[in-house]
Structure formats: structure tokens, C-alpha cells
Motif scaffolding. Structure first.
Motif, PDB file in Angstrom:
ATOM      1  N   ILE A  25     -13.382 -11.069  -4.478  1.00 14.25           N
ATOM      2  CA  ILE A  25     -14.557 -10.234  -4.752  1.00 14.25           C
ATOM      3  C   ILE A  25     -15.831 -11.018  -4.495  1.00 14.25           C
ATOM      4  O   ILE A  25     -16.030 -12.104  -5.045  1.00 14.25           O
ATOM      5  CB  ILE A  25     -14.537  -9.712  -6.208  1.00 14.25           C
ATOM      6  CG1 ILE A  25     -13.236  -8.950  -6.491  1.00 14.25           C
ATOM      7  CG2 ILE A  25     -15.769  -8.851  -6.512  1.00 14.25           C
ATOM      8  CD1 ILE A  25     -12.975  -7.750  -5.593  1.00 14.25           C
ATOM      9  N   TYR A  26     -16.694 -10.453  -3.649  1.00  9.77           N
ATOM     10  CA  TYR A  26     -17.993 -11.054  -3.355  1.00  9.77           C
ATOM     11  C   TYR A  26     -19.109 -10.115  -3.792  1.00  9.77           C
ATOM     12  O   TYR A  26     -19.010  -8.899  -3.609  1.00  9.77           O
ATOM     13  CB  TYR A  26     -18.160 -11.297  -1.854  1.00  9.77           C
ATOM     14  CG  TYR A  26     -17.322 -12.416  -1.278  1.00  9.77           C
ATOM     15  CD1 TYR A  26     -16.955 -13.518  -2.039  1.00  9.77           C
ATOM     16  CD2 TYR A  26     -16.916 -12.372   0.043  1.00  9.77           C
ATOM     17  CE1 TYR A  26     -16.204 -14.546  -1.502  1.00  9.77           C
ATOM     18  CE2 TYR A  26     -16.150 -13.401   0.600  1.00  9.77           C
ATOM     19  CZ  TYR A  26     -15.808 -14.486  -0.177  1.00  9.77           C
ATOM     20  OH  TYR A  26     -15.065 -15.492   0.370  1.00  9.77           O
ATOM     21  N   ALA A  27     -20.155 -10.689  -4.344  1.00 10.78           N
ATOM     22  CA  ALA A  27     -21.343  -9.910  -4.703  1.00 10.78           C
ATOM     23  C   ALA A  27     -22.523 -10.876  -4.738  1.00 10.78           C
ATOM     24  O   ALA A  27     -22.828 -11.453  -5.775  1.00 10.78           O
ATOM     25  CB  ALA A  27     -21.157  -9.223  -6.053  1.00 10.78           C
ATOM     26  N   HIS A  71     -11.023  -8.093   7.356  1.00 12.18           N
ATOM     27  CA  HIS A  71     -11.177  -9.515   7.690  1.00 12.18           C
ATOM     28  C   HIS A  71     -12.525 -10.055   7.236  1.00 12.18           C
ATOM     29  O   HIS A  71     -13.570  -9.581   7.699  1.00 12.18           O
ATOM     30  CB  HIS A  71     -11.056  -9.711   9.198  1.00 12.18           C
ATOM     31  CG  HIS A  71      -9.809  -9.119   9.778  1.00 12.18           C
ATOM     32  ND1 HIS A  71      -8.567  -9.681   9.580  1.00 12.18           N
ATOM     33  CD2 HIS A  71      -9.605  -8.006  10.526  1.00 12.18           C
ATOM     34  CE1 HIS A  71      -7.656  -8.943  10.197  1.00 12.18           C
ATOM     35  NE2 HIS A  71      -8.254  -7.921  10.775  1.00 12.18           N
ATOM     36  N   CYS A  72     -12.502 -11.030   6.336  1.00 10.54           N
ATOM     37  CA  CYS A  72     -13.749 -11.708   5.944  1.00 10.54           C
ATOM     38  C   CYS A  72     -14.001 -12.853   6.911  1.00 10.54           C
ATOM     39  O   CYS A  72     -13.087 -13.576   7.285  1.00 10.54           O
ATOM     40  CB  CYS A  72     -13.662 -12.248   4.515  1.00 10.54           C
ATOM     41  SG  CYS A  72     -15.056 -13.326   4.100  1.00 10.54           S
ATOM     42  N   VAL A  73     -15.257 -13.043   7.251  1.00  8.17           N
ATOM     43  CA  VAL A  73     -15.654 -14.072   8.212  1.00  8.17           C
ATOM     44  C   VAL A  73     -15.294 -15.483   7.732  1.00  8.17           C
ATOM     45  O   VAL A  73     -15.142 -16.393   8.534  1.00  8.17           O
ATOM     46  CB  VAL A  73     -17.171 -13.933   8.531  1.00  8.17           C
ATOM     47  CG1 VAL A  73     -18.021 -14.345   7.344  1.00  8.17           C
ATOM     48  CG2 VAL A  73     -17.550 -14.710   9.773  1.00  8.17           C
ATOM     49  N   THR A  74     -15.101 -15.664   6.425  1.00 10.73           N
ATOM     50  CA  THR A  74     -14.740 -16.989   5.918  1.00 10.73           C
ATOM     51  C   THR A  74     -13.256 -17.290   6.152  1.00 10.73           C
ATOM     52  O   THR A  74     -12.796 -18.375   5.820  1.00 10.73           O
ATOM     53  CB  THR A  74     -15.056 -17.144   4.413  1.00 10.73           C
ATOM     54  OG1 THR A  74     -14.288 -16.174   3.690  1.00 10.73           O
ATOM     55  CG2 THR A  74     -16.531 -16.945   4.121  1.00 10.73           C
ATOM     56  N   TYR A 153     -16.416  -7.747  10.822  1.00 12.17           N
ATOM     57  CA  TYR A 153     -16.154  -8.619   9.671  1.00 12.17           C
ATOM     58  C   TYR A 153     -16.688  -7.999   8.374  1.00 12.17           C
ATOM     59  O   TYR A 153     -17.627  -7.179   8.380  1.00 12.17           O
ATOM     60  CB  TYR A 153     -16.817  -9.978   9.875  1.00 12.17           C
ATOM     61  CG  TYR A 153     -16.085 -10.882  10.839  1.00 12.17           C
ATOM     62  CD1 TYR A 153     -14.805 -11.366  10.535  1.00 12.17           C
ATOM     63  CD2 TYR A 153     -16.657 -11.261  12.050  1.00 12.17           C
ATOM     64  CE1 TYR A 153     -14.134 -12.209  11.408  1.00 12.17           C
ATOM     65  CE2 TYR A 153     -15.989 -12.109  12.934  1.00 12.17           C
ATOM     66  CZ  TYR A 153     -14.728 -12.576  12.604  1.00 12.17           C
ATOM     67  OH  TYR A 153     -14.060 -13.398  13.465  1.00 12.17           O
ATOM     68  N   GLY A 154     -16.105  -8.474   7.268  1.00 10.36           N
ATOM     69  CA  GLY A 154     -16.341  -7.901   5.941  1.00 10.36           C
ATOM     70  C   GLY A 154     -17.776  -7.865   5.453  1.00 10.36           C
ATOM     71  O   GLY A 154     -18.122  -6.997   4.649  1.00 10.36           O
ATOM     72  N   TRP A 155     -18.637  -8.781   5.924  1.00 10.08           N
ATOM     73  CA  TRP A 155     -19.998  -8.758   5.347  1.00 10.08           C
ATOM     74  C   TRP A 155     -20.756  -7.492   5.759  1.00 10.08           C
ATOM     75  O   TRP A 155     -21.752  -7.130   5.131  1.00 10.08           O
ATOM     76  CB  TRP A 155     -20.782 -10.027   5.698  1.00 10.08           C
ATOM     77  CG  TRP A 155     -21.519 -10.026   6.990  1.00 10.08           C
ATOM     78  CD1 TRP A 155     -22.770  -9.496   7.209  1.00 10.08           C
ATOM     79  CD2 TRP A 155     -21.097 -10.565   8.242  1.00 10.08           C
ATOM     80  NE1 TRP A 155     -23.131  -9.684   8.522  1.00 10.08           N
ATOM     81  CE2 TRP A 155     -22.129 -10.342   9.176  1.00 10.08           C
ATOM     82  CE3 TRP A 155     -19.936 -11.243   8.670  1.00 10.08           C
ATOM     83  CZ2 TRP A 155     -22.034 -10.746  10.514  1.00 10.08           C
ATOM     84  CZ3 TRP A 155     -19.849 -11.641   9.992  1.00 10.08           C
ATOM     85  CH2 TRP A 155     -20.877 -11.400  10.897  1.00 10.08           C
ATOM     86  N   LYS A 156     -20.257  -6.811   6.817  1.00  7.02           N
ATOM     87  CA  LYS A 156     -20.898  -5.550   7.236  1.00  7.02           C
ATOM     88  C   LYS A 156     -20.477  -4.385   6.332  1.00  7.02           C
ATOM     89  O   LYS A 156     -21.068  -3.316   6.381  1.00  7.02           O
ATOM     90  CB  LYS A 156     -20.521  -5.224   8.683  1.00  7.02           C
ATOM     91  CG  LYS A 156     -20.864  -6.291   9.715  1.00  7.02           C
ATOM     92  CD  LYS A 156     -22.342  -6.334  10.035  1.00  7.02           C
ATOM     93  CE  LYS A 156     -22.623  -7.258  11.225  1.00  7.02           C
ATOM     94  NZ  LYS A 156     -24.076  -7.401  11.461  1.00  7.02           N
TER      95      LYS A 156
HETATM   96 MO   LIG Z   1     -17.138 -12.005   3.847  1.00  9.02          MO
END
Ligand SMILES: [Mo]
Ligand SMILES: Nc1nc2c(c(=O)[nH]1)N[C@H]1C(S)=C(S)[C@@H](COP(=O)(O)O)O[C@H]1N2
Length: 219
Positions: A25-27, A71-74, A153-156
Motif C-alpha cells: 500500500i502506497y499513499a 506493475h509498480c515501477v519499483t 506502471y502503478g503510479w498512474k
Molecule cells: Mo508504484
């Protein structure tokens, strides 16, 4: 275009990714709690018909569903979950964007932002997701609504989305301002902005690097 090596497994998994069992989980702005009472999703910007939709309107419109990888960029990937919501193409067409529109900016409740090329938003599988594996999105995964675009990627995939703004010109979102790629295609490994235009255009360097003379001052 930069070329990528091919090899075993290349077709199944995007380059540089590893499978994990659950979402991390990212926020960046902190976890958000959204009450759907009074909540609206707005589609605005350079459009003829700005839209403001309640959660119940969105649930009625939701007819897009598919099993997709994330897919997360990390470097982590969560495979084969069922994402369900409203096609972004459908929402964007409802708002009637003017012909000069090229970019889609996404704004979240807590101020997280990202930007997506119009043509990626118009792909069949791009959606405003409301359900994950048949249930409303868990709060930490972006309830009530998040962007889901499996080609990127996931940040979008902004969580807790509340505004979709159609723009003529590119603007950086949160991670793009920190040098993440304008488009972010997973299949082309578009992780960071390419600053050397020749490398981007030709996929090669011009000439060989020359060793510096001792004592050279770099400015
Ligand atoms: Mo990400
Ligand atoms: N609002 C908001 N959306 C966001 C982020 C964020 O920090 N804030 N992080 C993004 C990133 S980098 C990733 S990889 C995914 C992670 O999704 P998850 O938190 O559901 O695992 O959310 C994306 N959407």
C-alpha cells in the motif's frame, strides 16, 4: 525507441518485475478515508459537457471487467486480479473533449496527482475501477474509485480519485515532477523521463565517450 533484451520469460513478465502475493500500500499524501455521501467524481477541463457523478451513478455505469496484472515501477507485480469499473473511454466521450485535448490529469482527494496521455486513457482496458475481485475497493486500495490502466506502471493508477481533467498541454503530476516518465508504459520500461533526446529518438549514443584529461573541470 530504446530496445530491450529478450530472453526466457520475457513474454510472461515485464522486464525487471517480480511477483508478490499482495498489494503493497502506497499513499504519498497519507491514507485517505472517503465518505461517499456527497462525494462526486468530476470530469472537467477542456470539455463541452463537464460531468459530476455520484458513487451510485458510477455503480450504475460500471460494466467493464477484466483479469489484469498490476506493475509498480519499483519492481513488484500483483498478477491476475479482477478489476471492475467504468471504461475511461466511455466517461471521456460522455464529457465531449475538444479536439485539442492530449492529456488527462488525475487529481485525488488528498492532493496526489498524475498525468496520462489521452490515447492510453482511451484503450479498451483503461478504467475508473470501483471493484476489486468482485467487492468494493478496500479503503487502502483507493475506495471509492481509482484509476486502473494495466498498460501503465502503478503510479498512474491514482487512488481516491475525485477529478479527471482533460488538458491540451502536458503537466507534471506528483511523481512526474520527481522525474518519473510522462507516459509510463510497462512493456517499454518507461520508468523515468528520457533526458537525452538523441538516445530516445535513435536508441543509440552518438559517438564514443572520450576519456577526460586529468584536471578537467566539469561545469
Ligand atoms: Mo508504484
Ligand atoms: N492517491 C494515491 N494514489 C496512488 C499512490 C499514492 O501515493 N497516492 N501511489 C501509486 C503507486 S506508486 C502505486 S504502485 C499504486 C499502489 O497501489 P496500492 O496502494 O493499491 O497497492 O498506487 C498508486 N496510486
Amino acid at each position: 525507441m530504446l530496445r530491450r533484451p529478450s530472453g526466457p520469460g520475457r513474454d510472461k513478465m515485464p522486464y525487471g518485475q517480480k511477483i508478490v502475493p499482495k498489494f503493497i500500500i502506497y499513499a504519498a499524501e497519507g491514507l485517505q478515508k472517503v465518505d461517499t455521501k456527497g462525494w462526486r467524481l468530476r470530469i472537467e477541463g477542456n470539455v463541452e459537457k463537464p460531468l459530476s457523478l455520484a458513487y451510485s451513478d458510477l455503480l450504475e455505469l460500471a460494466s467493464d471487467r477484466g483479469r489484469f496484472d498490476f506493475h509498480c515501477v519499483t519492481g513488484w507485480s500483483v498478477m491476475g486480479r479482477v478489476w471492475e469499473g467504468i471504461s475511461l473511454k466511455h466517461l471521456i466521450h460522455m464529457a465531449k473533449p475538444r479536439p485539442s485535448v492530449n492529456w488527462v490529469a488525475i487529481v485525488s482527494t488528498g492532493g496526489y496527482t498524475t498525468v496520462i496521455p489521452l490515447e492510453e486513457s482511451l484503450r479498451d482496458e483503461s478504467m475508473v475501477a470501483l471493484l476489486l475481485d468482485g467487492r468494493p475497493l478496500p479503503e487502502e486500495n483507493g475506495y471509492p474509485a481509482r484509476i486502473f490502466i494495466p498498460s501503465l506502471y502503478g503510479w498512474k493508477h491514482a487512488k481516491w480519485v475525485e477529478k479527471i481533467v482533460l488538458l491540451d498541454e502536458y503537466v507534471d503530476g506528483y511523481w512526474e515532477a520527481l522525474s518519473y516518465h510522462e507516459r509510463g508504459r510497462v512493456s517499454l520500461e518507461e520508468r523515468f523521463k528520457v533526458r537525452n533526446v538523441e538516445v530516445a529518438r535513435e536508441g543509440r549514443l552518438l559517438g564514443k565517450p572520450r576519456p577526460l584529461k586529468p584536471g578537467t573541470i566539469l561545469e
